[in-house]
Design a protein around this motif. Structure first.
Motif, PDB file in Angstrom:
ATOM      1  N   GLN A 203       0.827  -1.221   0.000  1.00  0.00           N
ATOM      2  CA  GLN A 203       0.000   0.000   0.000  1.00  0.00           C
ATOM      3  C   GLN A 203       0.855   1.261   0.000  1.00  0.00           C
ATOM      4  N   ASP A 204       1.902   1.259   0.806  1.00  0.00           N
ATOM      5  CA  ASP A 204       2.733   2.459   0.937  1.00  0.00           C
ATOM      6  C   ASP A 204       3.822   2.533  -0.128  1.00  0.00           C
ATOM      7  N   GLY A 205       3.941   1.499  -0.956  1.00  0.00           N
ATOM      8  CA  GLY A 205       4.965   1.490  -2.004  1.00  0.00           C
ATOM      9  C   GLY A 205       6.380   1.495  -1.449  1.00  0.00           C
ATOM     10  N   ILE A 206       6.594   0.741  -0.376  1.00  0.00           N
ATOM     11  CA  ILE A 206       7.914   0.715   0.275  1.00  0.00           C
ATOM     12  C   ILE A 206       8.595  -0.629   0.013  1.00  0.00           C
ATOM     13  N   ASP A 207       9.906  -0.588  -0.234  1.00  0.00           N
ATOM     14  CA  ASP A 207      10.630  -1.802  -0.651  1.00  0.00           C
ATOM     15  C   ASP A 207      10.781  -2.831   0.471  1.00  0.00           C
ATOM     16  N   VAL A 208      11.246  -2.369   1.625  1.00  0.00           N
ATOM     17  CA  VAL A 208      11.500  -3.322   2.719  1.00  0.00           C
ATOM     18  C   VAL A 208      11.082  -2.716   4.063  1.00  0.00           C
ATOM     19  N   ALA A 209      10.755  -3.583   4.995  1.00  0.00           N
ATOM     20  CA  ALA A 209      10.482  -3.122   6.366  1.00  0.00           C
ATOM     21  C   ALA A 209      11.513  -3.714   7.302  1.00  0.00           C
ATOM     22  N   LEU A 210      11.918  -2.915   8.276  1.00  0.00           N
ATOM     23  CA  LEU A 210      12.805  -3.363   9.335  1.00  0.00           C
ATOM     24  C   LEU A 210      11.903  -3.632  10.530  1.00  0.00           C
ATOM     25  N   VAL A 211      11.862  -4.883  10.952  1.00  0.00           N
ATOM     26  CA  VAL A 211      10.916  -5.277  12.001  1.00  0.00           C
ATOM     27  C   VAL A 211      11.528  -5.000  13.372  1.00  0.00           C
ATOM     28  N   THR A 212      10.854  -4.157  14.143  1.00  0.00           N
ATOM     29  CA  THR A 212      11.395  -3.736  15.440  1.00  0.00           C
ATOM     30  C   THR A 212      10.921  -4.613  16.594  1.00  0.00           C
ATOM     31  N   HIS A 213       9.720  -5.175  16.462  1.00  0.00           N
ATOM     32  CA  HIS A 213       9.157  -6.016  17.522  1.00  0.00           C
ATOM     33  C   HIS A 213       8.422  -7.185  16.874  1.00  0.00           C
ATOM     34  N   ILE A 214       8.409  -8.319  17.537  1.00  0.00           N
ATOM     35  CA  ILE A 214       7.587  -9.437  17.064  1.00  0.00           C
ATOM     36  C   ILE A 214       6.570  -9.734  18.165  1.00  0.00           C
ATOM     37  N   ALA A 215       5.303  -9.540  17.837  1.00  0.00           N
ATOM     38  CA  ALA A 215       4.251  -9.791  18.820  1.00  0.00           C
ATOM     39  C   ALA A 215       4.156 -11.293  19.067  1.00  0.00           C
ATOM     40  N   ALA A 216       3.727 -11.648  20.254  1.00  0.00           N
ATOM     41  CA  ALA A 216       3.624 -13.073  20.568  1.00  0.00           C
ATOM     42  C   ALA A 216       2.216 -13.374  21.044  1.00  0.00           C
ATOM     43  N   PRO A 217       1.694 -14.511  20.642  1.00  0.00           N
ATOM     44  CA  PRO A 217       0.352 -14.850  21.085  1.00  0.00           C
ATOM     45  C   PRO A 217       0.362 -15.477  22.474  1.00  0.00           C
TER      46      PRO A 217
END
Ligand SMILES: [Zn+2]
Length: 414
Positions: A203-217
């Motif tokens: 949607q935002d037309g962005i190449d890559v994301a840097l993941v800062t947090h991983i949510a946990a169930p």
């Protein structure tokens, strides 16, 4: 160092397509359940590619696979990258596989450029990220992190009643499970390349994301015992309808998740089993399975507490009996600032746009975070679609991810 001249996106796409055809279902549908014939053939294919690239391959007792490119200082802990190749029934070909074959491509690119890593670079293929067979996700990485003990693993069975022990040993993995857990110094750092499985990057037309947090169930099972009876003969006063009680709790979870005011808090009731499940019978017993996630463990646990007091309240008012049981509650992971900075630097140098984001799905990196500094690199996937045969990531998107990964691995292993 510019990876572009060496990056062969055609080779990578053709390998992804070959891997996709190793499936228990008719292509283009990908189904690869852990220790199935398709899973074992897929492992053989990927290990072959790793050996062709000159990597030394070994497997642990649960089938986690490590393919190592030696560094000039062989004693140093490696920089790891990788993901999984198992797939839920009726899946697509990018989830997990982009991180495995993309990780391999990043290594080959660096090799072709004549790069010599000081630290080893190690590709990891985790066993059974998907919970399909044993009802527990991230089996391989959970055991590597020591979160699932050998005794707990030995108690696992699939729906046909076959034990993990039988299935792994048929697959050729016979060593003691005690050897799977790794020490905290086994990996220097770990990066997982993965499709976003959500719509934001596209949607935002962005190449890559840097993941800062991983949510946990956190997963809580709620069992409500009421009183059954004839739906006609039993009048409304004095009923103890277990499903009516469950309905209150389902709406309560929705309200509790919204009440934190944080966009990252989510609560879902994904299973509602009604007994006896007949149209003319008052439900006497209901089992709910709830999934509650957040990147903030305190906020997530507050939602769990709200649900527990709602259970007490409903139990009292409706005169039913309610039992709650925590099935799991893994802590969320915070990604490593130094790796995130290295990835951001790599993205800039590669001329790629990037943003920081939270992973709301969990991945093997959630468990790797227990034993090593980790970060994840997301690429877009069309429409945010995943876990479906029409899952799609374009060659350009994949190429951008591999390019940034290659630069990051080079920086971290130097
Ligand atoms: Zn995955």
């Amino acid at each position: 160092m510019d990876p572009r001249p060496a990056l062969s996106i055609d080779r990578l796409i053709s390998e992804l397509n070959t891997l996709a055809k190793i499936s228990s279902a008719e292509p283009p549908v990908v189904t690869r359940i852990v220790f199935s014939e398709a899973d074992l053939r897929a492992r053989t294919y990927v290990k072959g590619l790793c050996r062709e690239a000159g990597l030394s391959v070994h497997e642990d007792a649960i089938g986690n696979t490590f393919a190592r490119w030696a560094g000039t200082e062989t004693d140093l802990a490696p920089v790891g990258t990788g993901s999984h190749i198992d797939a839920i029934p009726n899946a697509g070909l990018y989830d997990g596989c982009v991180g495995v074959l993309g990780g391999l491509e990043a290594i080959r690119v660096l090799q072709q450029l004549g790069f010599k890593p000081r630290r080893p670079i190690e590709l990891v293929i985790f066993t059974a990220e998907e919970p399909t067979r044993f009802g527990i996700g991230c089996l391989g990485s959970r055991m590597m992190a020591g979160v699932l003990s050998p005794a707990q693993a030995l108690a696992l069975r699939d729906k046909e009643g076959r034990t993990l022990e039988e299935l792994r040993s048929n697959a050729g993995f016979k060593d003691a499970l005690e050897s799977v857990a790794l020490s905290r110094d086994r990996f220097h750092q770990f990066i997982e390349l993965h499709i976003e499985q959500g719509p934001i990057l596209e949607q935002d037309g962005i190449d890559v994301a840097l993941v800062t947090h991983i949510a946990a169930p956190a997963s809580m099972r709620i069992t409500i015992e009421g009183e059954g009876g004839h739906a006609g003969a039993r009048l409304m006063p004095g009923r103890k309808d277990a499903l009516a009680a469950a309905a209150e709790l389902i709406l309560k979870l929705e309200a509790a998740a919204k009440s934190t005011g944080a966009i990252d808090t989510v609560g879902t009731v994904g299973v509602c089993e009604v007994f006896p499940g007949a149209v003319n019978s008052i439900p006497s017993r209901v089992r709910l399975e709830t999934d509650i996630r957040d990147i903030d463990p305190v906020r997530r646990d507050a939602v769990i507490d709200m649900m527990k007091s709602a259970c007490d309240d409903v139990e009292r008012r409706r005169r039913v009996s309610i039992m709650t049981e925590m099935v799991n509650s893994d802590p969320p992971a915070v990604c490593d600032a130094a790796i995130l900075d290295a990835m951001e630097h790599a993205a800039r140098a590669a001329g790629k746009t990037c943003k920081r984001m939270v992973s709301r799905a969990y991945h093997d990196s959630l468990f790797m975070a227990r034993i090593a500094p980790v970060a994840m690199l997301f690429i877009p996937c069309r429409g945010g679609v995943s876990h479906r045969p029409d899952e799609y990531a374009s060659p350009e998107w994949i190429g951008s991810g591999v390019h940034v990964l290659a630069r990051t691995l080079a920086a971290l292993s130097s």
